[in-house]
Design a protein around this motif. Structure first.
Motif, PDB file in Angstrom:
ATOM      1  N   LYS A   1       1.509   9.329  -1.808  1.00 34.10           N
ATOM      2  CA  LYS A   1       0.168   9.788  -2.156  1.00 34.10           C
ATOM      3  C   LYS A   1      -0.681   8.620  -2.662  1.00 34.10           C
ATOM      4  CE  LYS A   1       1.512  14.451  -3.303  1.00 34.10           C
ATOM      5  NZ  LYS A   1       1.497  15.508  -4.316  1.00 34.10           N
ATOM      6  N   ALA A   2      -1.977   8.649  -2.339  1.00 35.41           N
ATOM      7  CA  ALA A   2      -2.899   7.579  -2.732  1.00 35.41           C
ATOM      8  C   ALA A   2      -2.900   7.354  -4.237  1.00 35.41           C
ATOM      9  CB  ALA A   2      -4.307   7.896  -2.246  1.00 35.41           C
ATOM     10  N   GLU A   3      -2.825   8.422  -5.013  1.00 34.65           N
ATOM     11  CA  GLU A   3      -2.887   8.271  -6.467  1.00 34.65           C
ATOM     12  C   GLU A   3      -1.674   7.559  -7.064  1.00 34.65           C
ATOM     13  OE1 GLU A   3      -1.875  12.550  -5.379  1.00 34.65           O
ATOM     14  OE2 GLU A   3      -3.517  11.230  -4.903  1.00 34.65           O
TER      15      GLU A   3
ATOM     16  N   CYS B   1      -6.534  -3.379   2.418  1.00 40.19           N
ATOM     17  CA  CYS B   1      -6.309  -3.528   0.981  1.00 40.19           C
ATOM     18  C   CYS B   1      -5.951  -4.967   0.638  1.00 40.19           C
ATOM     19  CB  CYS B   1      -5.170  -2.621   0.534  1.00 40.19           C
ATOM     20  SG  CYS B   1      -5.516  -0.882   0.771  1.00 40.19           S
TER      21      CYS B   1
ATOM     22  N   ILE C   1      -0.081   4.363   0.443  1.00 36.52           N
ATOM     23  CA  ILE C   1      -0.468   5.244   1.544  1.00 36.52           C
ATOM     24  C   ILE C   1       0.248   4.836   2.828  1.00 36.52           C
ATOM     25  CG2 ILE C   1      -2.389   6.044   2.986  1.00 36.52           C
ATOM     26  CD1 ILE C   1      -4.194   5.557   0.505  1.00 36.52           C
TER      27      ILE C   1
ATOM     28  N   CYS D   1      -0.564   4.702  -5.797  1.00 43.97           N
ATOM     29  CA  CYS D   1      -0.692   3.291  -5.432  1.00 43.97           C
ATOM     30  C   CYS D   1      -1.139   2.448  -6.621  1.00 43.97           C
ATOM     31  CB  CYS D   1      -1.683   3.125  -4.284  1.00 43.97           C
ATOM     32  SG  CYS D   1      -1.584   1.497  -3.497  1.00 43.97           S
TER      33      CYS D   1
ATOM     34  N   CYS E   1       0.833  -1.198   0.000  1.00 44.61           N
ATOM     35  CA  CYS E   1       0.000   0.000   0.000  1.00 44.61           C
ATOM     36  C   CYS E   1       0.875   1.258   0.000  1.00 44.61           C
ATOM     37  CB  CYS E   1      -0.912   0.002   1.217  1.00 44.61           C
ATOM     38  SG  CYS E   1      -1.939   1.473   1.346  1.00 44.61           S
TER      39      CYS E   1
END
Length: 64
Positions: free
Chosen positions: A20-22, A45, A15, A24, A13
């Motif tokens: 940053k989440a984008e 996840c 995050i 991943c 993961c």
């Protein structure tokens, strides 16, 4: 490290790694409703290896 609720391996993961989440890998796939329901309401996840085993995985077209 966060673990996949299905196989208990590292789910990689972004995050959790402080990114940053984008960035991943999970942002590039669509996960089937059935697979998400199989883990219940846990906020965890699924790893890419378990997703590959799911026939309903769809890789998003980044050009769209």
């Amino acid at each position: 490290m966060t673990k996949c609720p299905l196989c208990n391996k590292d789910n990689h993961c972004a995050i959790n790694e402080g990114k940053k989440a984008e960035t991943c890998w999970c942002m590039k796939v669509s996960i089937s409703k059935e697979l998400l329901q199989s883990i219940g309401h846990r906020n965890q996840c699924i790893c890419y290896e378990c997703l590959e085993g799911d026939r309903n995985i769809i890789v998003k077209d980044e050009g769209k």
